[in-house]
Write a protein that holds these residues in place. Structure first.
Motif, short mmCIF file in Angstrom:
data_model
loop_
_atom_site.label_atom_id
_atom_site.label_comp_id
_atom_site.label_asym_id
_atom_site.label_seq_id
_atom_site.Cartn_x
_atom_site.Cartn_y
_atom_site.Cartn_z
N LEU A 1 0.82 -1.21 0.00
CA LEU A 1 0.00 0.00 0.00
C LEU A 1 0.86 1.26 0.00
N ALA A 2 2.12 1.13 0.35
CA ALA A 2 3.03 2.27 0.28
C ALA A 2 3.18 2.78 -1.16
N TRP A 3 2.84 1.93 -2.12
CA TRP A 3 2.92 2.32 -3.53
C TRP A 3 1.60 2.86 -4.06
N PRO B 1 1.75 6.71 -5.83
CA PRO B 1 2.30 6.85 -7.18
C PRO B 1 1.54 6.04 -8.22
N ILE B 2 1.12 4.82 -7.88
CA ILE B 2 0.39 3.99 -8.84
C ILE B 2 -0.95 4.64 -9.18
N GLY B 3 -1.64 5.11 -8.16
CA GLY B 3 -2.94 5.73 -8.39
C GLY B 3 -2.87 6.98 -9.24
N LEU C 1 0.76 -6.45 -9.60
CA LEU C 1 -0.19 -5.35 -9.46
C LEU C 1 -0.57 -4.78 -10.82
N SER C 2 0.41 -4.68 -11.71
CA SER C 2 0.14 -4.16 -13.05
C SER C 2 -0.86 -5.06 -13.78
N ASN D 1 -7.45 -5.86 -3.01
CA ASN D 1 -7.19 -4.47 -2.62
C ASN D 1 -6.92 -3.56 -3.82
N ALA D 2 -7.36 -3.98 -5.00
CA ALA D 2 -7.09 -3.21 -6.21
C ALA D 2 -7.62 -1.78 -6.12
N ALA D 3 -8.74 -1.59 -5.44
CA ALA D 3 -9.33 -0.25 -5.37
C ALA D 3 -8.42 0.75 -4.67
#
Length: 282
Positions: free
Chosen positions: A139-141, A144-146, A203-204, A273-275
């Motif tokens: 979740l620390a990412w 930036p990912i969002g 995740l990608s 947890n994709a959202a």
């Protein structure tokens, strides 16, 4: 025969609480701010602050088992009070970092190690759960990912064995309700060694969009992480990840080996947890 749950607002603590409540067991949720707890109907709450011994008696009244988050502040006084109140077993959510050669001086490991040693010295029967990196650390990412930014890492090829928090909760419940884990210290991992780069690739795939990984220097990572955590902790984490870049991480105890149920994967956690990695549209 009440079970006291400390850290009831945490992911693992709340999952343990919910499982025990569903099973019809008498439980009490403890927090430094009990008014802020949201618990199922019928679950008792209590104030518990480890460096305030005056909160111990009410929290421990009638308690025979404790699920304990590691906090060295006031731990000796707490264990003494627990023994006096008749507590028979403590399940501690510790950390695999206590096994490191420099655990006594490492700012991350020493926190849990001091609690383990206090419990051992107290004579209270205990079970030490020592999870490796949580899958939820990803979740620390989320930011930036969002926002479509690159994920910057000093050690993108550091290997870890991310363990799903729900697996930890299942094992904690078994330790509290069964006998097979009583008195043991178990190191918990997921079933697969993954680099940070490999986690981001998963995740990608789950999110259906590209995630760029950008390698930065150790010094740059120190500066970035230092905005959110103390410098000694930053140094400890970066040293850990540097060492972990040497090769695959070892697999220890998993939900499969301890409970006979398949360990939840990092992909499963990512899907669930994709959202969290998507910025809501305005």
């Amino acid at each position: 025969m009440t079970i006291l749950i400390t850290g009831a607002r945490g992911k693992v603590g709340r999952a343990v609480l919910d499982r025990l409540h569903t099973g019809g067991l008498p439980i009490r949720a403890a927090s430094a701010k009990p008014a802020e707890l949201t618990v199922p109907a019928g679950v008792e709450t209590a104030e518990l602050v480890l460096d305030r011994p005056e909160t111990f008696a009410a929290a421990l009244d009638g308690v025979r088992q404790v699920f304990l988050y590691p906090n060295p502040a006031g731990i000796d006084a707490f264990t003494a009070a627990a023994r006096a109140e008749g507590v028979e077993h403590v399940v501690l959510l510790s950390s695999s970092s206590v096994l490191a050669p420099d655990a006594e001086t490492d700012p991350l490991a020493s926190h849990s190690l001091r609690v383990e040693r206090a419990l051992t010295a107290s004579g209270l029967p205990g079970t030490f759960l020592r999870p490796d990196a949580f899958a939820s650390n990803a979740l620390a990412w989320a930011h930036p990912i969002g926002h479509g930014l690159p994920v910057q890492l000093a050690y993108p090829d550091a290997h870890i064995t991310p363990v799903h928090p729900e697996d930890i909760a299942d094992i904690a419940v078994e330790a509290l309700t069964g006998t097979a884990l009583r008195g043991r210290a178990v190191t918990l991992t997921g079933a697969q060694s993954l680099t940070f780069r490999e986690q981001l690739a998963i995740l990608s795939e789950v999110l259906g969009r590209d995630i760029t990984v950008e390698t930065i220097t150790h010094a740059e990572a120190e500066q970035q992480m230092g905005r959110f955590m103390p410098a000694p902790m930053v140094g400890s984490l970066l040293a850990l990840w540097a060492a972990a870049s040497a090769g695959p991480a070892a697999i220890a105890d998993t939900a499969e080996s301890l409970l006979g149920t398949p360990a939840r994967s990092f992909r499963q956690w990512a899907t669930e947890n994709a959202a969290a990695f998507t910025v809501p549209k305005e």
